[in-house]
Design a protein around this motif. Structure first.
Motif, PDB file in Angstrom:
ATOM      1  N   ASP A   1      -7.438   3.288  -4.430  1.00  0.00           N
ATOM      2  CA  ASP A   1      -8.243   2.293  -4.227  1.00  0.00           C
ATOM      3  C   ASP A   1      -8.404   1.406  -5.463  1.00  0.00           C
ATOM      4  OD1 ASP A   1      -8.851   3.382  -1.934  1.00  0.00           O
ATOM      5  OD2 ASP A   1     -11.003   3.939  -2.305  1.00  0.00           O
TER       6      ASP A   1
ATOM      7  N   ARG B   1      -5.441  -6.927  -4.799  1.00  0.00           N
ATOM      8  CA  ARG B   1      -6.714  -7.619  -4.278  1.00  0.00           C
ATOM      9  C   ARG B   1      -7.439  -7.331  -3.008  1.00  0.00           C
ATOM     10  NH1 ARG B   1      -6.465 -10.302  -8.650  1.00  0.00           N
ATOM     11  NH2 ARG B   1      -4.934 -11.725  -9.505  1.00  0.00           N
ATOM     12  N   THR B   2      -7.458  -6.046  -2.780  1.00  0.00           N
ATOM     13  CA  THR B   2      -8.068  -5.275  -1.498  1.00  0.00           C
ATOM     14  C   THR B   2      -9.672  -5.154  -1.913  1.00  0.00           C
ATOM     15  OG1 THR B   2      -7.658  -3.280  -2.295  1.00  0.00           O
ATOM     16  CG2 THR B   2      -5.901  -4.123  -0.757  1.00  0.00           C
ATOM     17  N   GLY B   3      -9.943  -5.074  -3.049  1.00  0.00           N
ATOM     18  CA  GLY B   3     -11.298  -4.886  -3.186  1.00  0.00           C
ATOM     19  C   GLY B   3     -12.064  -3.679  -2.765  1.00  0.00           C
ATOM     20  N   ARG B   4     -11.149  -2.703  -2.721  1.00  0.00           N
ATOM     21  CA  ARG B   4     -11.602  -1.242  -2.100  1.00  0.00           C
ATOM     22  C   ARG B   4     -12.285  -0.550  -3.208  1.00  0.00           C
ATOM     23  NH1 ARG B   4      -6.566  -0.056   0.275  1.00  0.00           N
ATOM     24  NH2 ARG B   4      -6.389   1.827  -1.004  1.00  0.00           N
ATOM     25  N   TYR B   5     -12.046  -0.828  -4.452  1.00  0.00           N
ATOM     26  CA  TYR B   5     -12.607  -0.056  -5.712  1.00  0.00           C
ATOM     27  C   TYR B   5     -14.175  -0.650  -6.176  1.00  0.00           C
ATOM     28  CZ  TYR B   5     -13.166   2.694 -10.241  1.00  0.00           C
ATOM     29  OH  TYR B   5     -13.689   3.334 -10.887  1.00  0.00           O
ATOM     30  N   LYS B   6     -15.208   0.390  -5.996  1.00  0.00           N
ATOM     31  CA  LYS B   6     -16.162  -0.214  -6.645  1.00  0.00           C
ATOM     32  C   LYS B   6     -16.587   0.653  -7.725  1.00  0.00           C
ATOM     33  CE  LYS B   6     -16.252  -2.822  -2.790  1.00  0.00           C
ATOM     34  NZ  LYS B   6     -15.664  -4.134  -2.869  1.00  0.00           N
TER      35      LYS B   6
ATOM     36  N   SER C   1      -5.074  -0.446  -5.699  1.00  0.00           N
ATOM     37  CA  SER C   1      -4.861  -1.295  -4.807  1.00  0.00           C
ATOM     38  C   SER C   1      -5.703  -2.700  -4.998  1.00  0.00           C
ATOM     39  CB  SER C   1      -5.396  -0.799  -3.412  1.00  0.00           C
ATOM     40  OG  SER C   1      -5.144  -1.575  -2.143  1.00  0.00           O
ATOM     41  N   SER C   2      -6.913  -2.414  -5.460  1.00  0.00           N
ATOM     42  CA  SER C   2      -7.740  -3.422  -5.769  1.00  0.00           C
ATOM     43  C   SER C   2      -7.313  -4.479  -6.823  1.00  0.00           C
ATOM     44  CB  SER C   2      -9.282  -2.873  -6.185  1.00  0.00           C
ATOM     45  OG  SER C   2      -9.927  -2.421  -5.088  1.00  0.00           O
ATOM     46  N   LEU C   3      -6.805  -3.835  -7.802  1.00  0.00           N
ATOM     47  CA  LEU C   3      -6.339  -4.411  -9.024  1.00  0.00           C
ATOM     48  C   LEU C   3      -4.919  -4.980  -8.618  1.00  0.00           C
ATOM     49  CD1 LEU C   3      -7.181  -4.503 -12.055  1.00  0.00           C
ATOM     50  CD2 LEU C   3      -5.476  -2.917 -12.469  1.00  0.00           C
TER      51      LEU C   3
ATOM     52  N   GLU D   1       0.692  -1.284  -0.048  1.00  0.00           N
ATOM     53  CA  GLU D   1       0.164   0.038  -0.228  1.00  0.00           C
ATOM     54  C   GLU D   1       0.857   1.164   0.021  1.00  0.00           C
ATOM     55  OE1 GLU D   1      -3.222   0.507  -0.506  1.00  0.00           O
ATOM     56  OE2 GLU D   1      -3.874  -1.753  -0.215  1.00  0.00           O
TER      57      GLU D   1
END
Length: 136
Positions: A54, A62-67, A57-59, A12
Motif C-alpha cells: 500500500d 498514486r493510489t492513496g491506499r497508504y494512510k 503503491s500510494s507513492l 500493481e
C-alpha cells in the motif's frame, strides 16, 4: 536461481513481485535481517507486506491506499542505525535493477533514496552534535 526477465512496466502486479523479492532478500540479509526479525514476527509478515505494498503503491502509482506514519513506525524501533539504511538501499537498488527495465529501476532507486534521506534526517540528525557522530 534462473535470471529474471525485467518488468517492462511498473504496475500493481510488477510492484508486488518486486517487493516480495526485495523483502525476501532483506529478511535473509545478515545485517538488516535481524532488525526486521526483531520488529516483525514471522506470522505478521503477510500483514506487513500488505502495508508495504500500500505504501509503495500510494507513492509510485498514486493510489492513496497508504494512510500510516512511516516515520513514527521507524522511530519506535530504536534499533535502526545509519548503516542499516545503506544496506536497505543497496538491496533495493540491486533488486530493482534485476527486476525492472533500467529507467524504471532508476526511478525506484531515486525515490527510495529520497525516502531514506528523509527518514535518516528525522532519526539521526542532531543539531549541535559533533559531525559524523549521530548523522548519517
Amino acid at each position: 536461481m534462473s535470471p529474471v526477465t525485467p518488468e517492462p512496466t511498473l504496475d500493481e502486479a510488477s510492484l508486488a513481485r518486486f517487493l516480495d523479492a526485495f523483502y525476501a532478500r532483506v529478511r535473509g540479509d545478515p545485517l538488516i535481517g535481524p532488525v526486521f526479525a526483531g520488529a516483525i514476527p514471522d506470522p505478521d509478515w503477510p500483514l506487513h507486506m500488505a502495508t508495504i505494498r500500500d505504501f509503495w503503491s500510494s507513492l509510485l502509482l498514486r493510489t492513496g491506499r497508504y494512510k500510516g506514519n512511516p516515520f513514527g513506525k521507524h522511530q519506535a524501533l530504536g534499533a535502526i542505525r545509519p548503516e542499516h539504511f545503506a544496506r536497505w538501499l543497496a538491496l533495493f537498488e540491486a533488486t530493482a535493477a534485476e527486476r525492472f527495465a533500467p529507467e524504471i529501476a532508476a526511478a525506484l532507486a531515486e525515490r527510495a533514496h529520497r525516502i531514506g534521506d528523509s527518514l535518516k534526517a528525522g532519526l539521526f540528525f542532531r543539531p549541535g552534535a559533533a559531525p559524523g557522530r549521530d548523522e548519517a
